[in-house]
Design a protein around this motif. Structure first.
Motif: not given
Length: 191
Positions: A96-108
């Motif tokens: 999935n990451l190879a298809k779309n390297p943009w993930q919901a930001h969860a930290e901070g």
């Protein structure tokens, strides 16, 4: 014996009452157009949030993206599929990451989402072309960013138009050139 005289409690209360009255009159005059006030308030919230994303991208050395539609923004972060962090994921997550390297930001501490008031709508323009939000929100591959805030302190030049469903006599423009501070302008139209 000195003959100094201070303010009495009554005098201070009268002055405070006068100031309070003037402030309430100023508040009443500024809210003669509730639709404009609501849209301007959202524009200010949005500007503060985007400035925070820009600053945090530099401080955290992370590239951020903003996925959006006409009512909502979601913060994304870029995860390099070849990084050590990505290699720790299971096979399906890596695919999935190879298809779309943009993930919901969860930290901070950054606010991850912002929803516009129900009657405020957003239209985004990048390079004078309107962004089709439907292309960005793919259920299969996940959301894609409409705007980028890079760790190099650059961002996608854009123009965001905020309008109100109940009043078409104005539009608020939030724009940035990719390097400078974001700007807010209000355009008014004759009715």
């Amino acid at each position: 014996m000195s003959n100094k005289r201070g303010f009495t409690l009554l005098e201070v209360l009268v002055v405070l009452a006068i100031i309070g009255g003037l402030m309430s009159m100023a508040t009443l005059t500024s809210s003669s157009n509730p639709a404009l006030d609501e849209t301007e308030q959202f524009a200010r919230q949005l500007t503060v949030l985007l400035d925070a994303y820009r600053e945090d991208a530099v401080f955290q050395n992370v590239d951020f993206g903003i996925a959006m539609d006409i009512q909502e923004l979601v913060l994304l972060s870029y995860l390099d599929p070849n990084s050590l962090q990505a290699r720790a994921l299971d096979g399906k997550e890596q695919a999935n990451l190879a298809k779309n390297p943009w993930q919901a930001h969860a930290e901070g501490p950054l606010k991850k989402e912002l929803e516009a008031p129900e009657s405020v709508e957003m239209r985004l323009f990048v390079e004078d072309t309107e962004v089709d939000f439907d292309e960005l929100l793919d259920d299969e591959e996940g959301p894609k960013p409409a705007l980028l805030f890079l760790s190099s302190d650059e961002y996608t030049p854009f123009r965001l138009e905020l309008s109100h469903q109940q009043d078409n006599s104005f539009v608020i423009l939030l724009s940035g050139d990719g390097f400078s501070q974001l700007m807010i302008q209000t355009e008014r139209f004759e009715g």
